[in-house]
Design a protein around this motif. Structure first.
Motif: not given
Length: 172
Positions: A165, A100, A98, A70-71
């Motif tokens: 996302f 955010f 994904l 997640f980035t």
């Protein structure tokens, strides 16, 4: 879960209180202190350390072999966030990535992945955001902002509450 923070943000918090708040927030979210990595890249100067950031991400990839990363969203306009996303995309080529939304710096966020959350999750997220006392006067971290995002993305995905996302890369 492993949380990687690339800047200890000494520019905005020379006394270190922001990192203590960050750790307290992650504790509320259930992240053990042994699963937190905080690096000292200088805020608003990530462009000068691009290769070193990429190298660090490759080391993390090889050590932890994540299933999902997640980035920040690709539509995040903050200069450091954009570099983090770009380098994550390069470092984690064989991994789902994904993005955010950061309410303050994401422009044109178009999520396509939604995860339903429950009221307990929402309360936990609100409590975690409240740990950032350094930013207590910022509306984008307040309970109303946190909840409105969960309600909005819940509405879009036909759920009561949801996290959202965008897809940087989807690997099946």
């Amino acid at each position: 879960i492993r949380c990687v923070t690339l800047s200890n943000n000494q520019v905005n918090s020379p006394d270190g209180t922001l990192m203590a708040e960050h750790r307290a927030s992650l504790t509320i979210l259930g992240v053990a202190s042994s699963d937190i990595d905080i690096y000292s890249f200088v805020t608003r100067r990530f462009s000068e350390a691009r290769q070193e950031i990429l190298d660090r991400m490759i080391e993390l990839r090889d050590r932890f072999r994540p299933d999902v990363v997640f980035t920040h969203s690709e539509s995040d306009i903050h200069q450091d966030h954009a570099i983090v996303t770009h380098e994550a995309s390069r470092a984690f080529r064989g991994v789902t990535v994904l993005g955010f939304e950061i309410l303050r710096s994401t422009s044109g966020f178009r999520p396509t992945v939604f995860f339903e959350v429950n009221e307990s999750d929402a309360l936990q997220k609100v409590a975690a955001a409240a740990e950032f006392r350094t930013y207590r006067d910022k509306s984008y971290l307040g309970e109303q902002a946190v909840r409105s995002g969960l309600v909005r993305y819940g509405s879009i995905s036909d759920k009561p509450l949801a996290e959202a996302f965008d897809v940087v890369r989807l690997v099946s």
